[in-house]
Design an enzyme around this catalytic site. Structure first.
Site, PDB file in Angstrom:
ATOM      1  CE1 TYR A  91      36.107  36.027  40.877  1.00 42.18           C
ATOM      2  CE2 TYR A  91      37.272  38.001  41.619  1.00 42.18           C
ATOM      3  CZ  TYR A  91      37.134  36.950  40.721  1.00 42.18           C
ATOM      4  OH  TYR A  91      38.012  36.832  39.681  1.00 42.18           O
TER       5      TYR A  91
ATOM      6  CD  GLU B 155      44.497  40.163  43.037  1.00 45.87           C
ATOM      7  OE1 GLU B 155      44.821  39.317  42.178  1.00 45.87           O
ATOM      8  OE2 GLU B 155      43.544  40.946  42.883  1.00 45.87           O
TER       9      GLU B 155
ATOM     10  CG  ASN C 190      38.261  33.618  38.567  1.00 44.29           C
ATOM     11  OD1 ASN C 190      37.622  34.454  37.916  1.00 44.29           O
ATOM     12  ND2 ASN C 190      39.414  33.905  39.133  1.00 44.29           N
ATOM     13  CD  GLU C 191      41.710  35.618  35.893  1.00 42.84           C
ATOM     14  OE1 GLU C 191      42.327  35.389  36.957  1.00 42.84           O
ATOM     15  OE2 GLU C 191      41.768  36.707  35.311  1.00 42.84           O
TER      16      GLU C 191
ATOM     17  CD  GLU D  74      39.143  39.542  36.488  1.00 42.08           C
ATOM     18  OE1 GLU D  74      40.365  39.820  36.395  1.00 42.08           O
ATOM     19  OE2 GLU D  74      38.712  38.674  37.259  1.00 42.08           O
TER      20      GLU D  74
ATOM     21  CE1 TYR E 220      43.411  44.961  41.684  1.00 38.44           C
ATOM     22  CE2 TYR E 220      42.483  46.349  39.968  1.00 38.44           C
ATOM     23  CZ  TYR E 220      43.093  45.170  40.357  1.00 38.44           C
ATOM     24  OH  TYR E 220      43.381  44.215  39.413  1.00 38.44           O
TER      25      TYR E 220
END
Length: 629
Positions: free
Chosen positions: A78, A124, A182-183, A263, A330
């Site tokens: 990203y 996030e 993105n999404e 993802e 994560y």
């Protein structure tokens, strides 16, 4: 729209020309055989996500090498817009922001790159990577064909994509594909004109040969709004999903071409107050093997999460505002500190069945050290340090102004006024429109009264006399990064009411704590008058003595309540052990000195322990168990 495209075409003329093309270098989609082609041969990527913005530059090579030695042949990256353009029109690609240096390290390591430049990234990350200065336009519709947003995004992408073009695989670099937005299907706008504009922009700056793709969640609605003709549609899902069902959905939108899970979730994020998230290693390895057996290309999100240093954490807002913790561990195959885990070893065992693993040992974990206890001393409360923290003085306004209106985008601001009348009995101080964004620390005449908090604590009682000083320190806990509430202004968003009186005539102090810390102003400042130690927002400082080693460590603030920690001027992020789950903050070795005293600054917002000690440990604690120290 026409003028914006003209701007893009003019900008393209200023691009440097790269003649590094070779006939043998190509990356494309074979729609007949449902696969990628790399240099004309079928290719399946096995990739992992890594965020350079969450890892110290000194450790980029270490993390990339560990990913390569696991058997990955690609990484997914990203690019956070707000990390590179914190001030509109000023672009920063130096130091920890040197994206091209990171790409070059990946290239030297033997890793291809799947680039996700946004302009929105979610991740996030604060505001999903969008710069907070966009919110100076109060009616802006983010992620849409809104004129103001489109112009700002076009300016950013013109700068970024110009830099990325020589790194495309066909130009001699290692970028094999580039995601557009993105999404997007998760967002309410569903603005195809916006997506078409981005498609045109990417093609103008990157050319016709690079694979452009989209990624969306595993629902028809998300795929409907997030996909666009000319952009290859991929899907994302985790271990709680039926693989066949998900790929059938991808096939409905992309009948031919490779199956791609962009993802595949190896873990999950934590919010303050959550239980520490984890995803079962057996499920991850089993499902990865099944997808690879189908010929699918898979990116594991995350492979290493890293850390939300400073103020870069994002937040979610479903039924209420929930801030993401500082650690972005994560539960990934590489830990927050970059250490190989059992999950990584299990994944490597799966990959061995599909491609040759590089020969040689896995690089070891970076060394850790328990430096022990450090006792801090009180420097002063926020009110006593205003000349240092807000040297430009206050902005005066009849009614409260937001962070964005004052151009203080992150951190803290102090709002000051006086009580309009005597309030001898406890009287409610109210934010009637849920206007505390996100957490407020209230004092009267230097006496700490308590907190107000977005969505959960909108009323508190105060007492005092007419003319008493009312101070409200407001903390921005990270802007919403996902969903419909990303227009997330901070500060006092509306009037506060004391009893029946609307409070007016505010002095608003933007606090530049980071600059004060970096310049050492809070190390030597005298202890100021006012609140007793332990009550309300207070600065503490101390030093970690050098011992000849600068190794990774983890700082634990047992008995402290909530606040922020800096070491040698670097903002490590937020701590909040009482709410948890995270109990320690990661301190990378490169942030420490082996030969000079290491300066520590702590902003405690509520109450410090009487012992004023912090502990440096050789291991993290990311959950609420075993808090006694």
């Amino acid at each position: 729209m026409k003028s914006q495209i003209t701007f893009v075409l003019i900008s393209l003329c200023m691009l440097p020309i790269f003649f590094v093309l070779a006939d043998s270098r190509s990356f494309s989609i074979d729609y007949k055989n449902n696969c990628f082609l790399k240099d004309g041969k079928p290719f399946q990527y096995i990739s992992g996500s890594i965020h350079y913005s969450r890892i110290p530059r000194e450790y980029w090579k270490d993390r990339l090498l560990k990913m390569y030695m696991t058997g990955l042949n690609a990484i997914q990256v990203y690019v956070p817009w707000n990390f590179h353009e914190t001030v509109q029109g000023l672009f920063n690609f130096a130091g920890d922001r040197d994206l091209e240096y990171f790409l070059n390290l990946a290239n030297q390591t033997g890793l291809l790159v799947i680039l996700r430049p946004g302009p929105y990234i979610c991740a996030e990350w604060e505001m999903g990577g969008l710069p907070a200065w966009l919110l100076q336009k109060p009616n802006i519709i983010l992620r849409s064909a809104d004129t103001d947003f489109l112009q700002a995004a076009s300016d950013w992408l013109a700068e970024l994509l110009r830099r990325m073009r020589p790194w495309l695989y066909q130009n001699g670099g290692n970028i094999i594909s580039v995601q557009v937005e993105n999404e997007y299907g998760s967002y309410f706008a569903c603005d195809y004109n916006y997506m078409r504009h981005l498609h045109t922009l990417f093609r103008v700056f990157l050319g016709e040969d690079v694979i452009l793709f989209t990624t969306d969640g595993n629902t028809d609605k998300e795929m409907n709004c997030g996909t666009l003709e000319g952009l290859y549609a991929t899907i994302d899902f985790g271990t709680d999903t039926n693989i066949t069902t998900a790929f059938i959905r991808q096939r409905r939108f992309e009948p031919k071409g490779p199956l791609v899970n962009s993802e595949f979730y190896t873990g999950w994020l934590d919010h303050w107050g959550d239980k520490h998230a984890s995803v079962d290693t057996g499920k991850v390895s089993k499902m990865l093997g099944e997808m690879l057996s189908m010929g699918a290309s898979v990116n594991m999100y995350m492979f290493e999460g890293g850390t939300n240093f400073g103020y870069w954490n994002g937040a979610d807002h479903d039924t209420r505002f929930r801030s993401v913790v500082t650690s972005y561990d994560y539960n990934a195959p590489l830990s927050e500190a970059g250490d190989p885990t059992d999950k990584l070893l299990a994944i490597r065992d799966v990959i061995k069945n599909f491609r040759d693993i590089p020969v040689g040992p896995m690089p070891p974990a970076t060394p850790k050290l328990a430096y022990g206890f450090v006792t801090l001393h009180k420097v002063g409360n926020i009110s006593s340090l205003l000349d240092t923290l807000s040297p430009q003085g206050p902005v005066r306004s009849r009614y409260p102004l937001t962070f964005e209106e004052i151009k203080q985008y992150y951190g803290f601001m102090l709002y000051r006024t006086t009580l309009p009348r005597n309030v001898p009995e406890p009287t409610p101080l109210i934010s009637p429109l849920n206007g505390i964004h996100d957490r407020a620390y209230v004092s009267v005449n230097g006496v700490y009264q308590g907190i107000m908090e977005r969505d959960t604590a909108l009323v508190m009682n105060v007492t005092g006399c007419q003319g008493d000083q009312l101070d409200i320190l407001v903390e921005n806990m990270g802007r919403v990064n996902f969903g419909s509430y990303i227009n997330d202004n901070k500060g006092l968003l509306g009037n506060l009411i004391l009893g029946n009186d609307v409070l007016t005539d505010w002095s608003i102090y933007p606090l530049d704590i980071d600059t004060a810390v970096a310049n050492g102003w809070l190390q030597s400042a005298p202890s100021g008058p006012g609140m007793e130690a332990g009550d309300g927002p207070m600065i503490y400082s101390g030093t970690l003595k050098p011992n000849g080693l600068a190794w990774d460590t983890f700082v634990k603030l047992n008995g402290w309540t909530k606040g922020q920690v800096w070491i040698n001027g670097v903002n490590l992020g937020r701590y909040w052990p009482q709410r948890g789950p995270q109990q320690t903050l990661y301190v990378p070795g490169p942030y420490l000195s082996a030969t000079r005293p290491n300066n520590i600054t702590v902003l405690e917002l509520e109450r410090a322990p009487s012992h004023n000690r912090i502990l440096f440990m050789d291991r993290p604690q990311l959950d609420n168990t075993g808090q006694k120290t």
